[in-house]
Design an enzyme around this catalytic site. Structure first.
Site, PDB file in Angstrom:
ATOM      1  N   ARG A 140      23.282  -7.543  53.328  1.00  0.00           N
ATOM      2  CA  ARG A 140      23.376  -8.965  52.954  1.00  0.00           C
ATOM      3  C   ARG A 140      22.558  -9.820  53.924  1.00  0.00           C
ATOM      4  O   ARG A 140      22.554  -9.563  55.129  1.00  0.00           O
ATOM      5  CB  ARG A 140      24.829  -9.444  52.989  1.00  0.00           C
ATOM      6  CG  ARG A 140      25.686  -8.794  51.936  1.00  0.00           C
ATOM      7  CD  ARG A 140      27.078  -9.421  51.903  1.00  0.00           C
ATOM      8  NE  ARG A 140      28.020  -8.469  51.353  1.00  0.00           N
ATOM      9  CZ  ARG A 140      29.178  -8.155  51.909  1.00  0.00           C
ATOM     10  NH1 ARG A 140      29.570  -8.751  53.019  1.00  0.00           N
ATOM     11  NH2 ARG A 140      29.972  -7.273  51.347  1.00  0.00           N
ATOM     12  N   ARG A 155      45.595  -4.004  49.380  1.00  0.00           N
ATOM     13  CA  ARG A 155      44.546  -4.872  49.893  1.00  0.00           C
ATOM     14  C   ARG A 155      44.047  -5.717  48.729  1.00  0.00           C
ATOM     15  O   ARG A 155      43.558  -5.195  47.726  1.00  0.00           O
ATOM     16  CB  ARG A 155      43.391  -4.056  50.462  1.00  0.00           C
ATOM     17  CG  ARG A 155      42.312  -4.977  50.947  1.00  0.00           C
ATOM     18  CD  ARG A 155      41.022  -4.265  51.231  1.00  0.00           C
ATOM     19  NE  ARG A 155      40.036  -5.253  51.616  1.00  0.00           N
ATOM     20  CZ  ARG A 155      38.754  -5.193  51.284  1.00  0.00           C
ATOM     21  NH1 ARG A 155      38.312  -4.190  50.580  1.00  0.00           N
ATOM     22  NH2 ARG A 155      37.925  -6.133  51.671  1.00  0.00           N
ATOM     23  N   GLU A 196      42.744  -1.935  59.618  1.00  0.00           N
ATOM     24  CA  GLU A 196      43.172  -2.805  58.515  1.00  0.00           C
ATOM     25  C   GLU A 196      44.308  -2.177  57.719  1.00  0.00           C
ATOM     26  O   GLU A 196      45.209  -2.875  57.260  1.00  0.00           O
ATOM     27  CB  GLU A 196      41.967  -3.102  57.613  1.00  0.00           C
ATOM     28  CG  GLU A 196      40.966  -4.027  58.283  1.00  0.00           C
ATOM     29  CD  GLU A 196      39.622  -4.109  57.586  1.00  0.00           C
ATOM     30  OE1 GLU A 196      38.796  -3.199  57.782  1.00  0.00           O
ATOM     31  OE2 GLU A 196      39.391  -5.073  56.847  1.00  0.00           O
ATOM     32  N   ASN A 237      43.829   0.515  48.599  1.00  0.00           N
ATOM     33  CA  ASN A 237      42.661  -0.365  48.544  1.00  0.00           C
ATOM     34  C   ASN A 237      41.849   0.053  47.326  1.00  0.00           C
ATOM     35  O   ASN A 237      41.147   1.062  47.354  1.00  0.00           O
ATOM     36  CB  ASN A 237      41.865  -0.199  49.844  1.00  0.00           C
ATOM     37  CG  ASN A 237      40.615  -1.063  49.870  1.00  0.00           C
ATOM     38  OD1 ASN A 237      40.296  -1.763  48.914  1.00  0.00           O
ATOM     39  ND2 ASN A 237      39.899  -1.014  50.982  1.00  0.00           N
ATOM     40  N   HIS A 246      37.604 -10.556  55.678  1.00  0.00           N
ATOM     41  CA  HIS A 246      37.989  -9.651  56.784  1.00  0.00           C
ATOM     42  C   HIS A 246      39.197 -10.191  57.535  1.00  0.00           C
ATOM     43  O   HIS A 246      39.402  -9.863  58.714  1.00  0.00           O
ATOM     44  CB  HIS A 246      36.858  -9.486  57.833  1.00  0.00           C
ATOM     45  CG  HIS A 246      35.628  -8.794  57.347  1.00  0.00           C
ATOM     46  ND1 HIS A 246      34.366  -9.241  57.653  1.00  0.00           N
ATOM     47  CD2 HIS A 246      35.461  -7.682  56.599  1.00  0.00           C
ATOM     48  CE1 HIS A 246      33.463  -8.436  57.110  1.00  0.00           C
ATOM     49  NE2 HIS A 246      34.117  -7.485  56.462  1.00  0.00           N
TER      50      HIS A 246
END
Ligand code: ADP
Length: 402
Positions: A245, A95, A389, A10, A184
């Site tokens: 956010r 990823r 993940e 990643n 996601h």
């Protein structure tokens, strides 16, 4: 060729996180990260079995050097010696953030795919170029193995037009690709597949709502095992309130602020880095642990921020329940979903209109484990399912290359 050891990577612009899996046993053999790639004093963190080193200074002027560092550690007998040589790495799973409309599944990263992926950079200007740097670094060091791209957006490509299309002039979508993509996806897919096992239900008959609640959060309506709608949009800014956010706001706020002297960069920072829990919690932190401690200490600002956060989750869950009609389960995952009993204890009562009840005693004990946390009388079962993940990327890589 038989595939056994899969390296999952990643990459960010200055970081590279990795995990090595033995796919015969689905066992993680090693993990770590290189930070500060290409800047002063790069740092290396590595764990394999009993061996562990944390944030040691290293030499990583670019992503290729960082990958070399990782591979050297993997074959170093003094560092756990998981592998004998680079040739023991059978495949690499990457990823990839934004696959646009091109990728609804994981793919082998051929030169053509990478070229097409590069053209998607305007949709994710920070993330996609960084992914590419990681892929190129890995391909330079591990030239003879298949590399597979696993996209954050792929799971959401099954959304129908009624879910993904913004009500703007059609050419904005056609020419600029402005639509909802969702993110996601790897996590939503992982917990969806796990939920089908837990409920012992055929995937294509299963309707669930998956809530990935972490620093970044998104909620997805899964209909017949496929994404039907999701809360994030063209970018990860849309949807529920998050750590830094803002989540959904009236888009005209942006225009109003622009006309009142704020620059595009100011507004970008305000909405992406200084919004959410950070903006409203009054703790100077975006971390849920700090917010929950402040709530426990009776701080009204923190309590109001938690209520605002949970309200935004409940709005999506309620809306998706209406869209799905029948909901077989609600899944909570991500750092907050898996660990924050306070947030869960606030959320379940907030969706009591759906007939959901909380088993408070069980909820209090759940941290990072799989568990049913709703009451026995709950109309919809609510599960905590830890996401993974990296394992999902390893599985996809294995499936594509096998
Ligand atoms: P990311 O989106 O960066 O992957 P994570 O899924 O790791 O984030 O989630 C990070 C969030 O999870 C943080 O807000 C953190 O405070 C929260 N979290 C982690 N552990 C706990 C805990 N024990 N209690 C409450 N919140 C937690």
């Amino acid at each position: 060729m038989s595939i056994r050891n899969v390296l999952v990577v990643n990459a960010g612009s200055s970081s590279l996180k990795f995990m090595l899996f033995d796919m015969e046993a689905e066992q993680m053999l090693a993990k770590g990260q290189v930070e500060r790639i290409g800047i002063e004093n790069p740092l290396f963190t590595f764990t394999a079995g009993d061996y562990s080193e944390k944030q040691n200074l290293c030499d990583a002027p670019d992503h290729t050097a960082a990958v070399k560092l990782v591979c050297d550690a993997l074959i170093d007998p003094a560092k756990g010696g998981c592998l004998k040589s680079f040739a023991d790495i059978d495949a690499v799973g990457h990823r990839m953030v934004h696959g646009g409309e091109l990728y609804s599944e994981s793919v082998l990263l051929t030169p053509e795919v990478l070229e097409a992926f590069e053209k998607l950079s305007p949709l994710a200007p920070l993330h996609n170029p960084a992914c590419l740097q990681g892929v190129k670094g890995c391909q330079a060091v591990l030239a003879n193995v298949p590399h597979v791209g696993v996209f954050d957006t792929a799971f959401h490509q099954t959304m129908p037009e009624e879910s993904y299309l913004y009500a703007l002039p059609k050419e904005i979508y056609k020419q600029y690709g402005v639509r909802k993509y969702g993110f996601h996806g790897t996590s939503h897919k992982f917990v969806t597949l796990r939920m089908a096992e837990v409920l012992n239900k055929p995937l294509d008959e299963m309707n669930i709502i998956t809530c990935h609640l972490g620093n970044g959060s998104s909620i997805t309506a899964v209909k017949g095992g496929k994404c039907f709608d999701t809360s994030m949009g063209m970018t990860p800014l849309a949807g529920v309130m998050m750590g830094t956010r803002a989540g959904d706001i009236d888009p005209a706020v942006v225009l109003y602020l622009l006309k009142n002297g704020f620059s595009a960069d100011d507004i970008d920072a305000m909405m992406n880095k200084k919004g959410g829990v950070f903006a409203l919690g009054g703790t100077g932190s975006s971390d849920m642990r700090d917010l929950c401690s402040a709530c426990d200490a009776g701080k009204p600002e923190a309590q109001a921020a938690l209520a605002r956060l949970v309200h935004s989750y409940a709005m999506y869950i309620g809306g998706y329940a209406a869209l799905l009609g029948r909901v077989d389960a609600i899944v909570l995952t991500g750092g907050i979903g898996e660990n924050s009993k306070e947030t869960r204890a606030a959320l379940l009562p907030a969706i009591s209109g759906l007939g959901v009840t909380l088993n408070a005693e069980v909820n209090d004990t759940v941290r990072g484990i799989e568990k049913l946390i709703s009451g026995s009388d709950s109309k919809i079962p609510v599960y905590v399912i830890p996401t993974n993940e990296e394992l999902m990327i390893a599985r996809e890589t294995y499936a594509v290359t096998k």
